[in-house]
Design a protein around this motif. Structure first.
Motif, short mmCIF file in Angstrom:
data_model
loop_
_atom_site.label_atom_id
_atom_site.label_comp_id
_atom_site.label_asym_id
_atom_site.label_seq_id
_atom_site.Cartn_x
_atom_site.Cartn_y
_atom_site.Cartn_z
N LYS B 250 1.12 16.33 16.80
CA LYS B 250 2.54 16.15 16.46
C LYS B 250 3.34 15.69 17.68
O LYS B 250 4.09 14.70 17.63
N LYS B 253 2.52 12.18 18.72
CA LYS B 253 3.12 11.20 17.81
C LYS B 253 4.56 10.91 18.22
O LYS B 253 4.97 9.75 18.33
N ASP B 254 5.30 11.98 18.48
CA ASP B 254 6.70 11.82 18.88
C ASP B 254 6.82 10.99 20.15
O ASP B 254 7.60 10.05 20.22
N PHE B 256 4.74 8.94 21.51
CA PHE B 256 4.32 7.55 21.36
C PHE B 256 5.33 6.73 20.56
O PHE B 256 5.40 5.51 20.70
N GLN B 257 6.09 7.43 19.73
CA GLN B 257 7.14 6.70 19.04
C GLN B 257 8.25 6.31 20.01
O GLN B 257 8.77 5.20 19.97
N GLN B 258 8.55 7.23 20.89
CA GLN B 258 9.57 6.93 21.90
C GLN B 258 9.09 5.90 22.90
O GLN B 258 9.86 5.10 23.41
N HIS B 259 7.80 5.97 23.23
CA HIS B 259 7.25 5.08 24.27
C HIS B 259 6.01 4.35 23.76
O HIS B 259 4.89 4.67 24.14
N PRO B 260 6.21 3.39 22.89
CA PRO B 260 5.03 2.70 22.34
C PRO B 260 4.29 1.88 23.39
O PRO B 260 3.17 1.43 23.14
N ASN B 282 -4.98 7.43 14.98
CA ASN B 282 -3.94 6.42 14.90
C ASN B 282 -4.40 5.07 15.43
O ASN B 282 -3.61 4.15 15.59
#
Lengths: 357, 357
Positions: B250, B253-254, B256-260, B282
């Motif tokens: 979890k 995921k967060d 990596f969403q902020q820092h793709p 993923n």
DNA sequence: CTGAAAGCGCTTACAG
DNA sequence: CTGAAAGCGCTTACAG
């Protein structure tokens, strides 16, 4: 706190009592000495089984005034390379630990570039009738002849550093060269682009000998990495037939003139230090350099940044473990792994301070 | 060939003969027992010096029916991590070797997340009055209290895995965490561009405890590498306070969403396996992933290519060597290195088959 | 404060 | 083929 042992009733005395014989007879069957009737032998063996008797090694060594002679046959430490100091140190360490157990170690050295010296030293060992032998089988035929003689004389022998697979050795202790080279490929691949040109350097006085085969085996593994992983990096190769600094630098100069676009160098043995020296003198930076062995010269270039990776196979431990294998087999009578591959260690500038060779 | 020992005339008998006393008296001064006049004591000591007398350990252990008790205090092996199986295996190996020398090992385990369990087990050990103690000092205050008690009772203790530097331990056996992290920096730097973004992951239930400090120390080293070498890679960091798989995924995921654009991940402990699992699910490829410890889960991700580097500190050897240090000190009476840093090993897909944890 | 004897668990002659 | 005794180099009671 100190405690008394619980008085487990076992040992030769108890066996003798149960078998209604003397401890001398028990001792005879324990050591498979003759002069015991099959009948009592069977009886005693049965009791040994039942009691799951384990001899007391301490008492055994103390009572037995026998001394065991282990002889080693390795290259002498030369200016050319002090690599063999490491296995020797491991052997010396084992010697210190085993001294009080009645083990003596005889040390025989040969010249890496002189088969005759190998043969001569091997003969000396055979004459002394060692109880066990540890050797680095540098010359294939000569080594085989020697170990054949050992077999005939019932002398167990262990190989270190390189193996002769079809020989009835007690064990081999050393690297898996193919995978060692393979790892070299992977390391370099992490650091360079998919098109960068790579130079493979083999430094070996003679060609077509056991030593040169070792280098080729690493090269094979190295190339296999690229092939297996679909990497298309161009690989050029140079065989240098002299091991002195000047010759290596000369050869490197030539190859770099032909291929100024080399981005990485893989040296298949400890001579990587000489290659690094060439790079330093010519200020050839931004190359990724990989080679072998944690020897002083190499480590100093590692620290200065002219070498990136040293691959090592724990030579000290090879020596130590080789002697210990003989000890396990001959004294402890325990099983010994037939092939003990050393780890393939990676040493960088940043972990070299902690490396235990 | 078996040989007789050259009859070196030494040993208690010879000392006694020269000093014109009985061997009993020699034994007394050898062990610093009281009941010997200063005068004869001095005379005997002088002769011991002259002869450079070394006691025969075999005979000593054989004659002495004393048994030594070493107690260990380490975390129990949990589902959360089977890391501690490795040190325990090393301890068990040492136990097997030392059994015949009259060493017993008592094993005490605590819950990593429960200080009280540590305290309870420590008390049990103190009650038993062990001759030597090996511990992993997970909780700073509680560990210090325990080792203080050991000191008072004259029980030597060794730390493994992490150190409390100002304690009068016999020795510390474990990693230099700062340099371990530093090496992580260097490894990653070889593989990524100068601008690539890096993620540092700390997974730890509690914060501000000894364990969390360990992670921070690695992070410090990691960051120091980039600073010392003028590398400007942006580094983001995440602290995950739960150690279960789901929480880690979890959190990942967060972030990596902020820092793709993260290109490399450095996980400061063995939970790297859970991170790799997230990446796999993923399908986040082309990241360079570094973490700690040669545990089954991690090795499997290493082989599948979701982890690039595992840094390891030979936990089996830590356990083995910890026990052996007590043995050296208490039985062999030889010097023990106060700080024994473990090597910082690098394990890749290609050398993991040969790694000896 | 010190000595003489027994014993640890084996092996090694020697005797029969 | 087997046994009884001595001894390896120490430590451990016990006696004085």
């Amino acid at each position: 706190m100190s405690r008394k042992n619980k008085n487990e009733v076992t040992g030769v005395k108890e066996i003798a009592r149960r078998a209604k014989v003397s401890i001398g007879t028990v001792d005879r069957v324990l050591h498979n000495r003759e002069g015991v009737s099959e009948k009592t032998k069977a009886r005693i063996n049965k009791i040994i089984q039942e009691l799951n008797y384990k001899p007391n090694i301490l008492a055994r060594r103390l009572a037995s005034r026998k001394t065991l002679q282990f002889d080693i046959l390795i290259p002498h430490i030369s200016d050319e390379s002090d690599y063999w100091q490491a296995p020797l140190n491991g052997i010396i360490q084992a010697e210190a630990e085993l001294k009080q157990f009645g083990i003596n170690i005889g040390k025989f050295f040969f010249d890496q570039n002189d088969k005759d010296s190998f043969v001569k030293q091997a003969e000396l060992i055979l004459k002394r009738k060692a109880d066990g032998v540890l050797l680095a089988p540098f010359f294939l035929d000569e080594s085989t002849q020697f170990t054949n003689a050992c077999s005939r004389m019932q002398i167990p022998f262990v190989f270190i550093n390189s193996d002769i697979p079809d020989q009835p050795s007690l064990c081999y202790i050393g690297p898996d060269l193919f995978h060692s080279g393979y790892l070299g490929g992977q390391l370099i691949q992490y650091c360079i682009s998919g098109k960068a040109k790579i130079l493979v350097v083999n430094v070996s006085k003679e060609i077509k000998n056991q030593q040169h085969n070792r280098l080729l085996r690493k090269e094979e593994g190295f190339r296999a990495y690229f092939k297996d992983n679909g990497k298309k990096n161009p690989i050029v190769k140079i065989d240098i037939r002299k091991t002195d600094q000047w010759s290596i630098e000369k050869n490197m100069k030539d190859i770099f003139q032909q291929h100024p676009d080399i981005r990485s160098v893989f040296v298949t043995n400890s001579r990587v230090g000489s290659v690094a020296s060439f790079l330093e003198k010519n200020n050839l930076k931004n190359l990724r350099v990989t080679g072998y062995d944690f020897i002083e010269e190499n480590v100093s270039f590692l620290k200065k940044g002219w070498i990136d990776f040293l691959i090592c196979h724990k030579p000290i431990e090879q020596g130590y473990r080789g002697i210990m294998s003989l000890y396990q087999h001959l004294v402890l009578k325990t099983e010994v792994e037939k092939t003990y591959y050393m780890p393939v260690d990676i040493v960088l500038k940043e972990n070299c301070a902690f490396y235990r060779n």
